[in-house]
Design a protein around this motif. Sequence first.
Motif, mmCIF file in Angstrom:
data_model
loop_
_atom_site.group_PDB
_atom_site.id
_atom_site.type_symbol
_atom_site.label_atom_id
_atom_site.label_comp_id
_atom_site.label_asym_id
_atom_site.label_seq_id
_atom_site.Cartn_x
_atom_site.Cartn_y
_atom_site.Cartn_z
ATOM 1 N N SER A 40 51.606 48.247 54.264
ATOM 2 C CA SER A 40 51.362 47.369 55.409
ATOM 3 C C SER A 40 51.566 45.890 55.110
ATOM 4 C CB SER A 40 49.951 47.590 55.962
ATOM 5 O OG SER A 40 48.977 47.209 55.013
ATOM 6 N N LEU A 41 51.600 45.491 53.853
ATOM 7 C CA LEU A 41 51.806 44.082 53.511
ATOM 8 C C LEU A 41 53.246 43.771 53.128
ATOM 9 C CD1 LEU A 41 48.561 43.326 51.461
ATOM 10 C CD2 LEU A 41 49.001 42.976 53.902
ATOM 11 N N ASN A 42 54.138 44.730 53.292
ATOM 12 C CA ASN A 42 55.532 44.507 52.914
ATOM 13 C C ASN A 42 56.123 43.332 53.686
ATOM 14 O OD1 ASN A 42 55.268 46.671 51.239
ATOM 15 N ND2 ASN A 42 56.710 47.999 52.315
ATOM 16 N N GLY A 43 56.894 42.522 52.977
ATOM 17 C CA GLY A 43 57.511 41.355 53.575
ATOM 18 C C GLY A 43 56.612 40.133 53.599
ATOM 19 N N THR A 44 55.431 40.212 52.993
ATOM 20 C CA THR A 44 54.501 39.093 52.959
ATOM 21 C C THR A 44 54.178 38.707 51.522
ATOM 22 O OG1 THR A 44 52.369 40.255 52.814
ATOM 23 C CG2 THR A 44 53.415 40.167 54.983
ATOM 24 N N ASN A 45 53.490 37.577 51.383
ATOM 25 C CA ASN A 45 52.966 37.166 50.084
ATOM 26 C C ASN A 45 51.461 37.420 50.012
ATOM 27 O OD1 ASN A 45 53.484 35.914 47.464
ATOM 28 N ND2 ASN A 45 52.251 34.189 48.193
ATOM 29 N N ASP A 46 50.959 38.307 50.859
ATOM 30 C CA ASP A 46 49.530 38.566 50.930
ATOM 31 C C ASP A 46 49.080 39.565 49.867
ATOM 32 O OD1 ASP A 46 49.361 36.866 53.095
ATOM 33 O OD2 ASP A 46 49.530 38.483 54.571
ATOM 34 N N LEU A 47 47.822 39.440 49.498
ATOM 35 C CA LEU A 47 47.169 40.359 48.572
ATOM 36 C C LEU A 47 45.795 40.673 49.150
ATOM 37 C CD1 LEU A 47 46.698 41.806 45.827
ATOM 38 C CD2 LEU A 47 46.150 39.575 44.849
ATOM 39 N N GLU A 48 45.555 41.930 49.462
ATOM 40 C CA GLU A 48 44.278 42.354 50.025
ATOM 41 C C GLU A 48 43.469 43.105 48.976
ATOM 42 O OE1 GLU A 48 45.572 42.923 54.729
ATOM 43 O OE2 GLU A 48 45.072 44.683 53.506
ATOM 44 N N LEU A 49 42.177 42.781 48.907
ATOM 45 C CA LEU A 49 41.257 43.434 47.983
ATOM 46 C C LEU A 49 40.205 44.191 48.777
ATOM 47 C CD1 LEU A 49 40.689 40.408 45.578
ATOM 48 C CD2 LEU A 49 42.513 42.114 45.493
ATOM 49 N N ARG A 50 39.811 45.358 48.280
ATOM 50 C CA ARG A 50 38.801 46.184 48.932
ATOM 51 C C ARG A 50 37.844 46.741 47.887
ATOM 52 N NH1 ARG A 50 43.446 46.584 51.834
ATOM 53 N NH2 ARG A 50 43.343 46.998 54.101
ATOM 54 N N VAL A 51 36.613 46.973 48.311
ATOM 55 C CA VAL A 51 35.627 47.655 47.471
ATOM 56 C C VAL A 51 35.172 48.894 48.227
ATOM 57 C CG1 VAL A 51 33.392 47.534 46.335
ATOM 58 C CG2 VAL A 51 34.860 45.492 46.421
ATOM 59 N N PHE A 52 35.585 50.060 47.735
ATOM 60 C CA PHE A 52 35.096 51.334 48.266
ATOM 61 C C PHE A 52 33.916 51.739 47.399
ATOM 62 C CE2 PHE A 52 39.460 51.197 49.683
ATOM 63 C CZ PHE A 52 39.447 51.822 50.931
ATOM 64 N N ALA A 53 32.736 51.882 47.995
ATOM 65 C CA ALA A 53 31.547 52.170 47.201
ATOM 66 C C ALA A 53 30.743 53.307 47.810
ATOM 67 C CB ALA A 53 30.677 50.921 47.084
ATOM 68 N N ASN A 54 30.126 54.103 46.939
ATOM 69 C CA ASN A 54 29.211 55.165 47.337
ATOM 70 C C ASN A 54 27.886 54.892 46.631
ATOM 71 O OD1 ASN A 54 27.699 57.622 47.340
ATOM 72 N ND2 ASN A 54 29.561 58.760 47.846
ATOM 73 N N ALA A 55 26.932 54.329 47.399
ATOM 74 C CA ALA A 55 25.672 53.909 46.799
ATOM 75 C C ALA A 55 24.893 55.093 46.237
ATOM 76 C CB ALA A 55 24.832 53.167 47.834
ATOM 77 N N ALA A 56 24.935 56.232 46.929
ATOM 78 C CA ALA A 56 24.177 57.401 46.477
ATOM 79 C C ALA A 56 24.681 57.906 45.133
ATOM 80 C CB ALA A 56 24.260 58.509 47.529
ATOM 81 N N ARG A 57 25.978 57.788 44.896
ATOM 82 C CA ARG A 57 26.566 58.261 43.634
ATOM 83 C C ARG A 57 26.620 57.175 42.567
ATOM 84 N NH1 ARG A 57 26.300 63.703 44.158
ATOM 85 N NH2 ARG A 57 27.294 64.419 46.085
ATOM 86 N N GLY A 58 26.436 55.917 42.964
ATOM 87 C CA GLY A 58 26.574 54.837 41.997
ATOM 88 C C GLY A 58 28.011 54.634 41.554
ATOM 89 N N HIS A 59 28.954 54.935 42.456
ATOM 90 C CA HIS A 59 30.373 54.834 42.138
ATOM 91 C C HIS A 59 31.040 53.775 43.019
ATOM 92 C CE1 HIS A 59 30.516 59.332 40.736
ATOM 93 N NE2 HIS A 59 29.865 58.555 39.900
ATOM 94 N N ALA A 60 32.088 53.169 42.510
ATOM 95 C CA ALA A 60 32.909 52.257 43.304
ATOM 96 C C ALA A 60 34.348 52.351 42.820
ATOM 97 C CB ALA A 60 32.417 50.820 43.202
ATOM 98 N N ILE A 61 35.272 52.116 43.734
ATOM 99 C CA ILE A 61 36.689 51.967 43.381
ATOM 100 C C ILE A 61 37.160 50.652 43.989
ATOM 101 C CG2 ILE A 61 39.025 52.869 43.568
ATOM 102 C CD1 ILE A 61 37.923 55.654 43.657
#
Length: 308
Positions: free
Chosen positions: A257-278
């Motif tokens: 979705s960012l093709n053709g741009t100079n953008d960089l998007e960051l995301r935090v996917f987290a599962n609090a119950a598992r203590g995991h994040a990606i």
Amino acid sequence: MSAKIFIDGESGTTGLGIRARLEADPDVELVSLPAGQRKDLDAKKAVMEQADIVVLCLPDEAARETAAIAAAMGSKGPRILDASTAHRVAPGWTYGFPELVPGQAEAIANARYVANPGCYATGAIALLRPLIDKGLLPANVPLTIYAVSGYSGGGKAMIADYEKGTAPAFEAYALGLEHKHVPEIERYARLTRRPLFAPSVGNFAQGMLVFVPLFLEDLPGKPKGADLADTLAAHYAASPFVKLVPAESSGKIEPESLNGTNDLELRVFANAARGHAILVAKLDNLGKGASGAALQNLKLMLQNQAPN
């Protein structure tokens, strides 16, 4: 007066991308060599003597050769922006990621030698450096970084294979664990322990995703996903190109979705119950991962450039 820019290696993917972005810029005059003289070092030196900035879009050894020519010219030599891997951790070179830390953009603007970041490294460092600086991740944390890129980053042979339909739909590579982007990730993320890096390529032309999985409960301070997100959002709050965006509630993400741009998007996917994040970074491997980043650095360098 326009600044003169010579793109050494303008026929490659990155060189073509930079040239296309500069051709409409009235403040820039592009100078070049005829195709038959591109390996003639005397002809190259003559063109470099005319140029204010030389952009290197070359294999590493050729980039070192051209940089040495510029260095031998002393104070009359051009400034260099190197898009290869050759100088990213070399002494005397400024790392071309303006959003790295406060003052980095100014350092690039004033530098004689600037090394454009690698595409994978851009995503990984953008995710990791603010968290390490804030103390949410220790510098010696054991990390595994996964990534997938469009095939346009693989060079002419790979592009031809995909366009002919003879390449696999998906391929993991660099499983010897010596990928050339790891040294810059280690240095500029401020890691003291070498990460495991596993890249791959998919059957799409452009786009990139970089993933950093974390066991939150194993980290000092046991940060929550919100702590990571808040730190990233604050670090990039003033950036026109890098930003934290909400993680998709679907738990899915696509790379294009960012093709053709100079953008960089960051995301935090987290599962609090598992203590995991990606942690996930999304960018165009030919944009913020290559030509777009080079143009951003060139514009910074041109702020402090008196044309010949």
